[in-house]
Design an enzyme around this catalytic site. Structure first.
Site, short mmCIF file in Angstrom:
data_model
loop_
_atom_site.label_atom_id
_atom_site.label_comp_id
_atom_site.label_asym_id
_atom_site.label_seq_id
_atom_site.Cartn_x
_atom_site.Cartn_y
_atom_site.Cartn_z
N GLY A 37 11.79 28.33 -5.77
CA GLY A 37 10.79 27.29 -6.06
C GLY A 37 10.37 27.37 -7.53
N HIS A 38 10.07 28.60 -8.00
CA HIS A 38 9.70 28.78 -9.41
C HIS A 38 10.88 28.44 -10.33
CE1 HIS A 38 6.99 31.90 -7.44
NE2 HIS A 38 6.13 31.16 -8.10
#
Ligand code: PAF
Length: 283
Positions: A37-38
């Site tokens: 996600g990051h």
């Protein structure tokens, strides 16, 4: 070559050089323990800016007294290796005393009323004040042109957008869609808290939101009943739900029959992990 910077003086020198050269700077604020996600936020930042700064700071101000500040996973070596591979230009990894020089209790803080009091804010009363305050500090230190945040914390994203608008902060706030595991579970550093049996159950949170979306698409408009049914299903599966709520996407108010752009949000404990998720729903 990625620079890893802790003192503010060094950060400022680098930022000033980039600004003098008219380079566009994007910031991805994180608390570390990075996952895909990051990395998606970082890749998007690299695509829209000349220089990308990632901050890793586990912000004590946004944790309640009984929450997991001490045990929050800290994996700086792995995180920095991955960020360097991706082509990030600067990793800012400040100390708590650098971010809060007057001490956490005495620091000037930012409150975004109303939006911070509902949904996650109702059960985590200090959370959004801590987030808004630290994000504002990071904005002032880094002075990026753009800042990217995940849509998994949708309420956080709206609060940061509201803060930037209200305080005339000249930074473009960009929301990036949720990244999911193959079974649908939204990626989160707190997923590591789940034991194998809980990990099998966790994707049902997204499945239940999807079922609600299907029912709403099929013209069911009794949102309160749909929310209660979803809460009951979550309980049956072993979750301890905090809320399931259908809201307007632009300001998280309760929808009127005229509202067409909705979001279904949920937060639920599963064992030691408080999971949050959401799904957009257009009528
Ligand atoms: O979403 C997070 O990881 C944090 O709340 C943030 C935005 C980095 C502020 O500490």
């Amino acid at each position: 070559m990625m620079k890893i910077v802790t003192p503010i003086t060094e950060l400022r020198t680098q930022i000033n050089e980039w600004r003098n050269n008219k380079q566009c700077i994007a910031l991805v604020p994180t608390m570390g323990n990075l996952h895909d996600g990051h990395f998606t936020l970082v890749q998007q930042a690299l695509a829209i800016a000349d220089r990308v700064v990632v901050s890793i700071f586990v912000n004590p101000l946004q944790f309640g007294a009984t929450e997991d500040y001490q045990t929050y996973p800290r994996t700086l070596a792995e995180d920095s290796e991955k960020l360097a591979q991706l082509g990030v230009h600067l990793l800012f990894n400040p100390m708590v005393t650098t971010i809060y020089p007057s001490g956490m209790e005495s620091t000037t803080s930012i409150q975004v009323p109303k939006l911070s009091e509902i949904l996650c804010g109702a059960s985590r009363p200090v959370f959004f004040k801590g987030v808004a305050t630290v994000v504002n500090i990071l904005f002032n230190l880094i002075q990026p042109d753009k800042a990217l945040f995940g849509e998994k914390d949708y309420q956080q994203l709206l609060i940061i957008k509201r803060m930037a608008a209200d305080l005339f902060i000249p930074i473009q706030i960009i929301g990036v869609p949720i990244v999911r595991e193959p079974d649908g579970l939204a990626m989160s550093s707190r997923n590591h808290y789940l034991n194998p049996a809980q990990r099998v159950v966790a994707p049902y949170l997204f499945q239940i939101l999807n079922e609600m979306k299907t029912k709403i698409a099929a013209s069911q408009r009794e949102f309160t009943r749909l929310e209660s049914e979803a809460i009951e299903s979550l309980k049956q599966l072993g979750f301890n739900p905090d809320y399931v709520s259908v809201r307007c996407r632009h300001d998280l108010t309760i929808p009127t029959p005229q509202d067409k752009k909705l979001i279904i949000l949920a937060a639920a404990w599963l064992g030691p992990a408080r999971l949050i998720d959401n799904i957009f729903c257009d009528l």
